[in-house]
Design a protein around this motif. Structure first.
Motif: not given
Length: 313
Positions: A285-287, A293-297
């Motif tokens: 879920v976090r990934e 949100h366009g954040e780095k996985t």
């Protein structure tokens, strides 16, 4: 057993109590056996005595509430014995100790306790007065006054006090010895009461004046710091929990601490207490949230079992 023997037996019991020192201790007295009954039995009475005569003799040790003088149903003459009830049970002890064995109208009477008094059955031949005494007793009924009668008595009492004050005021300046001492006491009580009422009226007058001044001077610039200009009416009753940083009327010049906003992403679980399924679910879920949100996985490592260093080689 005849009447005289019963009288002597009761007197013997009282003498034994005096010798043993238990006369003043009710818990050790032989009277304690009859603590639940306020009735006494009187025997050996003169046939000429009526209920009123018996009450007049026995009322010196307590209030008499009921009496049953046994009479012949045909002739109505007394049979020489009766049952009498006191308002207070302790009066029976005084009556038995003091009136047992006395001579009343040239006859020795016996006075003893009654443990279980049986109410006599009504007869059709009884007259109305006897039936009334058997049902309601002979005790005086309490006086019931209406509100109007109470007000009338209060007015009469006030007028009587005023007349006493006038009499004292007329007599005192001239001759103090001629005044009744009861009038002097009454006058002192009235003066004390008048002083208290005057003080109370003075306090109320000052309070009303202060409130009126506060209302008048509320908008005056000179009265800005006055306590009356800072009064605030509360919309509801304030409890103890609302006194500190929760009610706007009791902030004490401090900013209200707001709670932090709720998190918009998945909350991190406690890895020490969470199950492995919860941990894996959190990772997935976090990934997904980061991708949205366009954040780095983050690339999670595969789970490894713990192996001691001495065995890893």
């Amino acid at each position: 057993m005849n009447r005289v023997s019963n009288i002597r037996n009761i007197q013997t019991l009282n003498e034994k109590e005096l010798v043993s020192g238990a006369a003043g201790d009710y818990t050790k007295s032989w009277h304690r056996q009859y603590k639940d009954s306020a009735w006494i039995h009187i025997n050996g009475l003169s046939y000429d005595l009526t209920e009123g005569d018996i009450i007049a003799v026995f009322s010196q040790y307590g209030e008499v509430v009921n009496i049953n003088l046994v009479r012949d149903l045909k002739t109505g003459k007394s049979k020489g014995f009766c049952f009498l009830c006191y308002q207070d049970q302790r009066s029976t002890i005084l009556a038995v100790d003091n009136l047992n064995g006395i001579t009343l109208c040239k006859r020795i009477i016996k006075v003893d306790h009654v443990e279980n008094y049986k109410v006599p059955k009504y007869k059709e031949s009884l007259d109305s007065e006897t039936r009334k005494v058997m049902e309601k007793g002979c005790a005086p009924e309490p006086i019931k006054l209406s509100a109007k009668e109470i007000e009338r008595l209060q007015r009469e009492e006030n007028e009587r006090h005023k007349s006493v004050v006038r009499k004292c005021a007329e007599v005192l300046p001239f001759d103090l010895d001629s005044v009744d001492p009861d009038l002097l006491k009454t006058m002192k009580k009235i003066k004390k009461r008048e002083k208290k009422e005057a003080k109370r009226e003075e306090k109320l007058r000052k309070l009303e004046k202060r409130l009126a001044d506060a209302e008048v001077n509320k908008g005056d610039p000179d009265m800005v710091d006055h306590w009356s200009s800072k009064r605030v009416k509360l919309d509801k009753i304030v409890g103890e929990k609302d006194l500190y940083n929760s009610n706007p009327n009791f902030m004490f010049n401090k900013e209200k601490k707001l709670a932090p906003p709720p998190p918009t992403h998945n909350v991190r679980p406690d890895f020490e207490k969470a199950d492995w399924r919860d941990v894996e679910l959190f990772k997935i879920v976090r990934e997904q949230d980061k991708m949205v949100h366009g954040e780095k996985t983050h690339k999670w490592k595969e789970s490894e079992a713990f192996i001691p260093k001495r065995l890893a080689k």
